[in-house]
Design a protein around this motif. Structure first.
Motif, mmCIF file in Angstrom:
data_model
loop_
_atom_site.group_PDB
_atom_site.id
_atom_site.type_symbol
_atom_site.label_atom_id
_atom_site.label_comp_id
_atom_site.label_asym_id
_atom_site.label_seq_id
_atom_site.Cartn_x
_atom_site.Cartn_y
_atom_site.Cartn_z
ATOM 1 N N ALA A 129 0.831 -1.199 0.000
ATOM 2 C CA ALA A 129 0.000 0.000 0.000
ATOM 3 C C ALA A 129 0.870 1.256 0.000
ATOM 4 C CB ALA A 129 -0.933 -0.006 1.210
ATOM 5 N N VAL A 130 1.912 1.253 0.821
ATOM 6 C CA VAL A 130 2.845 2.383 0.857
ATOM 7 C C VAL A 130 3.508 2.560 -0.509
ATOM 8 C CG1 VAL A 130 5.069 3.156 1.786
ATOM 9 C CG2 VAL A 130 3.270 2.324 3.335
ATOM 10 N N ASP A 131 3.933 1.464 -1.125
ATOM 11 C CA ASP A 131 4.618 1.545 -2.420
ATOM 12 C C ASP A 131 3.719 2.153 -3.490
ATOM 13 O OD1 ASP A 131 6.913 0.476 -1.378
ATOM 14 O OD2 ASP A 131 6.572 -1.557 -2.130
ATOM 15 N N GLU A 132 2.436 1.746 -3.522
ATOM 16 C CA GLU A 132 1.543 2.290 -4.547
ATOM 17 C C GLU A 132 1.325 3.787 -4.343
ATOM 18 O OE1 GLU A 132 -2.968 1.809 -6.387
ATOM 19 O OE2 GLU A 132 -1.901 0.041 -5.617
ATOM 20 N N ILE A 133 1.107 4.190 -3.095
ATOM 21 C CA ILE A 133 0.878 5.609 -2.829
ATOM 22 C C ILE A 133 2.123 6.420 -3.152
ATOM 23 C CG2 ILE A 133 0.455 7.300 -1.003
ATOM 24 C CD1 ILE A 133 -1.389 5.219 0.309
ATOM 25 N N GLU A 134 3.299 5.925 -2.773
ATOM 26 C CA GLU A 134 4.522 6.676 -3.034
ATOM 27 C C GLU A 134 4.872 6.708 -4.517
ATOM 28 O OE1 GLU A 134 7.070 6.573 1.089
ATOM 29 O OE2 GLU A 134 7.617 5.132 -0.480
ATOM 30 N N THR A 135 4.528 5.664 -5.246
ATOM 31 C CA THR A 135 4.813 5.633 -6.678
ATOM 32 C C THR A 135 3.930 6.606 -7.446
ATOM 33 O OG1 THR A 135 5.524 3.322 -6.579
ATOM 34 C CG2 THR A 135 4.862 4.171 -8.737
ATOM 35 N N GLU A 136 2.680 6.732 -7.025
ATOM 36 C CA GLU A 136 1.697 7.509 -7.773
ATOM 37 C C GLU A 136 1.504 8.924 -7.266
ATOM 38 O OE1 GLU A 136 0.317 6.450 -10.480
ATOM 39 O OE2 GLU A 136 1.063 4.401 -10.400
ATOM 40 N N THR A 137 2.059 9.256 -6.098
ATOM 41 C CA THR A 137 1.796 10.565 -5.510
ATOM 42 C C THR A 137 3.051 11.138 -4.857
ATOM 43 O OG1 THR A 137 1.231 9.918 -3.223
ATOM 44 C CG2 THR A 137 -0.489 9.650 -4.903
ATOM 45 N N ASN A 138 2.913 12.344 -4.318
ATOM 46 C CA ASN A 138 3.988 13.013 -3.591
ATOM 47 C C ASN A 138 4.061 12.614 -2.119
ATOM 48 O OD1 ASN A 138 4.930 14.515 -5.771
ATOM 49 N ND2 ASN A 138 3.577 16.245 -5.348
ATOM 50 N N VAL A 139 3.111 11.829 -1.650
ATOM 51 C CA VAL A 139 3.101 11.429 -0.242
ATOM 52 C C VAL A 139 4.273 10.499 0.037
ATOM 53 C CG1 VAL A 139 1.829 10.168 1.542
ATOM 54 C CG2 VAL A 139 0.617 11.710 -0.009
ATOM 55 N N ARG A 140 4.940 10.715 1.171
ATOM 56 C CA ARG A 140 6.025 9.842 1.589
ATOM 57 C C ARG A 140 5.785 9.392 3.026
ATOM 58 N NH1 ARG A 140 6.265 9.876 -2.945
ATOM 59 N NH2 ARG A 140 8.036 10.193 -4.367
ATOM 60 N N PHE A 141 6.216 8.165 3.313
ATOM 61 C CA PHE A 141 6.057 7.571 4.632
ATOM 62 C C PHE A 141 7.416 7.431 5.298
ATOM 63 C CE2 PHE A 141 2.343 6.420 2.279
ATOM 64 C CZ PHE A 141 1.319 6.260 3.197
ATOM 65 N N TYR A 142 7.403 7.524 6.620
ATOM 66 C CA TYR A 142 8.631 7.390 7.404
ATOM 67 C C TYR A 142 8.422 6.274 8.420
ATOM 68 C CZ TYR A 142 12.196 8.456 10.893
ATOM 69 O OH TYR A 142 13.236 8.374 11.780
#
Length: 365
Positions: free
Chosen positions: A133-146
């Motif tokens: 889920a993190v990978d899809e969001i980070e690939t498609e958007t500017n959102v980043r997770f820490y």
């Protein structure tokens, strides 16, 4: 020549105009697909963004989930000089004025710099779904997770509790989270233990559940909570489970909308979502069924890209942007990205390029 940093708001207005002209003609509802035999209806488990009793009372009395005096433990909108970006402090150079249906108001700390994510002890299957889920969001958007798994609970000096999204197992009665956006301190996402059983839920369903949760945590309301939703969907609250009616409560305050109603949003409830009796809770106006969505829609991506910048976690105080920065429906060139990055650092009194060797290599959850 004006820089991207200075012209962001102007170009955003153009971008918003483009999105408002978007059409939903390419959407096929479930009844359209089932007629061709392409899909069989299945009621997938939906993420439940639950509210505390105080938040429920706020909503009923004021139409606003978050009251100003209850935001004191969240970060302000300026990164203090001694606070690294990775600690979740909001600082967005874009400052957009419109976005998809999500929280809005004068308190920008309801949005993250990087979404700080930590977990309880979970099965490898759930952890794999979190990472997907993190990978899809980070690939498609500017959102980043820490990955904040090993960070301290408080920032000193000041003894301020770090904001975190914490994922753990449900005890059977608490699936969901109390968060739309960053609310300060720890906010929880509870997943059902049945997710460990692939015969009950597919990988795609588990990942979609988590992406929905992350989008709510990033500041997106559920699509059926839009103020204009009655022109697009019909809702039968008599069929909704007790405690889930908040998923269908229209937001009249502290909200904004960008673009048409989005039948493809990851946050849109499917027709039997949150049903207590197997009957439809939501349908298209006219009676058409709504299929479960498993991926971010284009408008979901536009929302996140307009409100987030893709920071790279570092051990020092420099701001560094990832190589892919979405801007006005495109990806910035390398020269544009570096120009924006320089301006962001100059605002903090840092000149030149971020020194090498200070990036934090994120470990999987």
């Amino acid at each position: 020549m004006k820089t991207l940093f200075r012209t962001w708001v102007v170009t955003l207005l153009v971008f918003a105009g483009i999105l408002y002209s978007c059409s939903d003609e390419d959407y096929q509802s479930l009844d359209d697909l089932s007629a061709t035999g392409e899909v069989e209806y299945k009621d997938a488990l939906d993420f439940i963004a639950t509210l505390s009793p105080q938040q429920q009372e706020n909503l009923e009395k004021t139409g606003d989930i978050f009251l100003p005096e209850q935001r004191k433990d969240s970060w302000n909108d300026i990164i203090a000089e001694d606070v690294p970006t990775r600690w979740g402090v909001f600082d967005n150079p874009f400052k957009p004025q419109t976005r998809a249906a999500g929280i809005w108001g004068s308190y920008p700390a309801q949005y993250w710099t990087m979404i700080r994510l930590k977990t309880a002890v979970l099965s490898s299957r759930v952890r794999d779904a979190i990472n997907a889920a993190v990978d899809e969001i980070e690939t498609e958007t500017n959102v980043r997770f820490y990955n904040s798994q090993n960070d301290p609970k408080y920032y000193e000096p000041g003894h301020i509790e770090f904001p975190n999204v914490f994922i753990g197992y449900s005890n059977g009665n608490n699936e969901g989270s109390g968060s739309f956006g960053l609310v300060g301190g720890e906010q929880k996402i509870f997943v059902p233990r049945d997710f460990d059983n692939p015969s009950l839920y597919t990988d795609e369903e588990v990942i979609a559940f988590l992406m929905h949760a992350f989008c709510n945590a990033a500041g997106m309301f559920n699509e059926q909570m839009r103020k204009d939703r009655d022109s697009y969907v019909s809702i039968n609250l008599n069929n909704v489970k007790d405690g889930c009616k908040i998923q269908f409560t229209k937001q009249d305050k502290n909200y904004t909308m960008l673009g048409n109603f989005d039948y493809n949003s990851i946050t849109l409830a499917s027709s039997k979502a949150y049903s207590k009796n197997g009957l439809n809770t939501i349908t298209k106006t006219g009676g058409g069924l709504i299929a479960k969505n498993y991926h971010l829609s284009q408008i979901d991506k536009n929302f996140l890209n307009n409100f987030y910048a893709p920071y790279i976690a570092r051990t020092d105080l420099w701001t560094e942007l990832d190589t892919k920065v979405y801007y006005n429906g495109r990806i910035l060139t390398e020269a544009e990205r570096l120009d924006l990055q320089r301006q962001m650092n100059q605002q903090r009194g840092l000149y030149g390029e971020p020194p090498s060797g200070f990036r934090i290599e994120r470990q999987p959850w």
